[in-house]
Design an enzyme around this catalytic site. Structure first.
Site, PDB file in Angstrom:
ATOM      1  N   ASN A 135     -40.576 -32.809  -6.831  1.00  0.00           N
ATOM      2  CA  ASN A 135     -40.332 -32.762  -8.271  1.00  0.00           C
ATOM      3  C   ASN A 135     -40.897 -31.451  -8.800  1.00  0.00           C
ATOM      4  O   ASN A 135     -42.027 -31.074  -8.463  1.00  0.00           O
ATOM      5  CB  ASN A 135     -40.998 -33.948  -8.963  1.00  0.00           C
ATOM      6  CG  ASN A 135     -40.371 -35.263  -8.572  1.00  0.00           C
ATOM      7  OD1 ASN A 135     -39.161 -35.359  -8.442  1.00  0.00           O
ATOM      8  ND2 ASN A 135     -41.201 -36.274  -8.360  1.00  0.00           N
ATOM      9  N   HIS A 180     -46.409 -30.423  -4.219  1.00  0.00           N
ATOM     10  CA  HIS A 180     -46.494 -31.511  -3.239  1.00  0.00           C
ATOM     11  C   HIS A 180     -45.100 -31.915  -2.815  1.00  0.00           C
ATOM     12  O   HIS A 180     -44.183 -31.979  -3.635  1.00  0.00           O
ATOM     13  CB  HIS A 180     -47.275 -32.707  -3.783  1.00  0.00           C
ATOM     14  CG  HIS A 180     -46.871 -33.139  -5.157  1.00  0.00           C
ATOM     15  ND1 HIS A 180     -47.224 -32.431  -6.285  1.00  0.00           N
ATOM     16  CD2 HIS A 180     -46.141 -34.197  -5.582  1.00  0.00           C
ATOM     17  CE1 HIS A 180     -46.734 -33.047  -7.350  1.00  0.00           C
ATOM     18  NE2 HIS A 180     -46.059 -34.103  -6.956  1.00  0.00           N
ATOM     19  N   HIS A 200     -43.111 -35.002  -1.381  1.00  0.00           N
ATOM     20  CA  HIS A 200     -43.120 -36.437  -1.095  1.00  0.00           C
ATOM     21  C   HIS A 200     -42.348 -36.676   0.202  1.00  0.00           C
ATOM     22  O   HIS A 200     -41.270 -36.099   0.397  1.00  0.00           O
ATOM     23  CB  HIS A 200     -42.408 -37.215  -2.196  1.00  0.00           C
ATOM     24  CG  HIS A 200     -43.043 -37.173  -3.551  1.00  0.00           C
ATOM     25  ND1 HIS A 200     -43.795 -38.205  -4.061  1.00  0.00           N
ATOM     26  CD2 HIS A 200     -43.009 -36.232  -4.526  1.00  0.00           C
ATOM     27  CE1 HIS A 200     -44.196 -37.902  -5.291  1.00  0.00           C
ATOM     28  NE2 HIS A 200     -43.731 -36.707  -5.600  1.00  0.00           N
ATOM     29  N   GLU A 214     -45.561 -34.443 -12.218  1.00  0.00           N
ATOM     30  CA  GLU A 214     -46.746 -34.885 -12.962  1.00  0.00           C
ATOM     31  C   GLU A 214     -48.000 -34.138 -12.556  1.00  0.00           C
ATOM     32  O   GLU A 214     -48.852 -33.858 -13.401  1.00  0.00           O
ATOM     33  CB  GLU A 214     -46.947 -36.392 -12.770  1.00  0.00           C
ATOM     34  CG  GLU A 214     -45.820 -37.208 -13.420  1.00  0.00           C
ATOM     35  CD  GLU A 214     -45.953 -38.699 -13.181  1.00  0.00           C
ATOM     36  OE1 GLU A 214     -46.876 -39.118 -12.459  1.00  0.00           O
ATOM     37  OE2 GLU A 214     -45.114 -39.437 -13.720  1.00  0.00           O
ATOM     38  N   VAL A 215     -48.154 -33.865 -11.277  1.00  0.00           N
ATOM     39  CA  VAL A 215     -49.364 -33.187 -10.800  1.00  0.00           C
ATOM     40  C   VAL A 215     -49.027 -31.719 -10.526  1.00  0.00           C
ATOM     41  O   VAL A 215     -48.146 -31.421  -9.715  1.00  0.00           O
ATOM     42  CB  VAL A 215     -49.912 -33.858  -9.530  1.00  0.00           C
ATOM     43  CG1 VAL A 215     -51.154 -33.114  -9.032  1.00  0.00           C
ATOM     44  CG2 VAL A 215     -50.241 -35.325  -9.793  1.00  0.00           C
TER      45      VAL A 215
HETATM   46  P1  5GP Z   1     -45.003 -36.083  -9.095  1.00  0.00           P
HETATM   47  O1  5GP Z   1     -44.482 -37.012 -10.156  1.00  0.00           O
HETATM   48  O2  5GP Z   1     -45.902 -35.012  -9.661  1.00  0.00           O
HETATM   49  O3  5GP Z   1     -43.955 -35.567  -8.173  1.00  0.00           O
HETATM   50  O4  5GP Z   1     -45.872 -37.012  -8.138  1.00  0.00           O
HETATM   51  C1  5GP Z   1     -47.234 -37.210  -8.279  1.00  0.00           C
HETATM   52  C2  5GP Z   1     -47.596 -38.302  -7.306  1.00  0.00           C
HETATM   53  O5  5GP Z   1     -49.002 -38.285  -7.126  1.00  0.00           O
HETATM   54  C3  5GP Z   1     -47.233 -39.723  -7.779  1.00  0.00           C
HETATM   55  O6  5GP Z   1     -46.392 -40.331  -6.813  1.00  0.00           O
HETATM   56  C4  5GP Z   1     -48.594 -40.418  -7.897  1.00  0.00           C
HETATM   57  O7  5GP Z   1     -48.554 -41.762  -7.512  1.00  0.00           O
HETATM   58  C5  5GP Z   1     -49.479 -39.584  -6.986  1.00  0.00           C
HETATM   59  N1  5GP Z   1     -50.881 -39.547  -7.363  1.00  0.00           N
HETATM   60  C6  5GP Z   1     -51.381 -39.311  -8.598  1.00  0.00           C
HETATM   61  N2  5GP Z   1     -52.727 -39.331  -8.571  1.00  0.00           N
HETATM   62  C7  5GP Z   1     -53.072 -39.561  -7.275  1.00  0.00           C
HETATM   63  C8  5GP Z   1     -54.335 -39.688  -6.612  1.00  0.00           C
HETATM   64  O8  5GP Z   1     -55.407 -39.590  -7.198  1.00  0.00           O
HETATM   65  N3  5GP Z   1     -54.299 -39.910  -5.275  1.00  0.00           N
HETATM   66  C9  5GP Z   1     -53.135 -40.036  -4.584  1.00  0.00           C
HETATM   67  N4  5GP Z   1     -53.212 -40.265  -3.264  1.00  0.00           N
HETATM   68  N5  5GP Z   1     -51.929 -39.922  -5.181  1.00  0.00           N
HETATM   69  C10 5GP Z   1     -51.911 -39.699  -6.511  1.00  0.00           C
END
Ligand code: 5GP
Length: 129
Positions: free
Chosen positions: A99, A112, A114, A107-108
């Protein structure tokens, strides 16, 4: 740059994956090498749901593909393939996803990848998102 510097996303060293990489908060690690750390997603959306991150600080795929070295980029993608094999996904199949930015729903703000597997994953994008 076009749009002005305020649109250039600076890396936020307080993001949760930066904290995991520094060992400040725990993770359920599944893979590590010199360039890459991978751990189980805290809210898994498939029987296998792993996040693979580069150890260097890149906000997103956009930042990574402009600024990372060829060695760093190849290390991440080699690791993703290795992780999938290590987790037994190579024969049954799997999906990778990065993403990116607002429309991507990122979100982060640390790049990353997935890695999803362990069941038939269905349509590529959710309907009605
Ligand atoms: P994004 O929406 O940014 O592609 O995905 C962020 C992912 O990080 C989400 O699937 C969420 O569940 C995961 N995530 C958020 N905080 C943490 C955390 O503290 N530890 C782990 N292992 N995953 C996290």
């Amino acid at each position: 740059p076009p749009g002005g510097w305020e649109n250039v996303m600076a890396y936020d060293s307080d993001n949760v994956f930066a904290q995991i990489l520094r060992g400040e908060i725990p993770c359920d690690r599944v893979y590590e090498d010199d360039h890459v750390l991978a751990f189980n997603d805290i809210h898994p959306q498939a029987p296998t749901h792993v996040l693979a991150v580069p150890k260097e600080a890149y906000t997103s795929m956009e930042d990574f593909t402009q600024n990372a070295s060829d060695a760093t980029i190849s290390a991440l993608f080699r690791a993703v393939g290795q992780i999938a094999r290590d987790l037994g996904l190579a024969e049954t199949g799997y999906r990778i996803l990065a993403n990116t930015g607002d429309d991507g729903g990122q979100e982060v703000p640390h790049l990353h990848i997935h890695i999803f597997g362990g069941r038939l994953l269905g349509p590529m994008l959710s309907k009605g998102a």
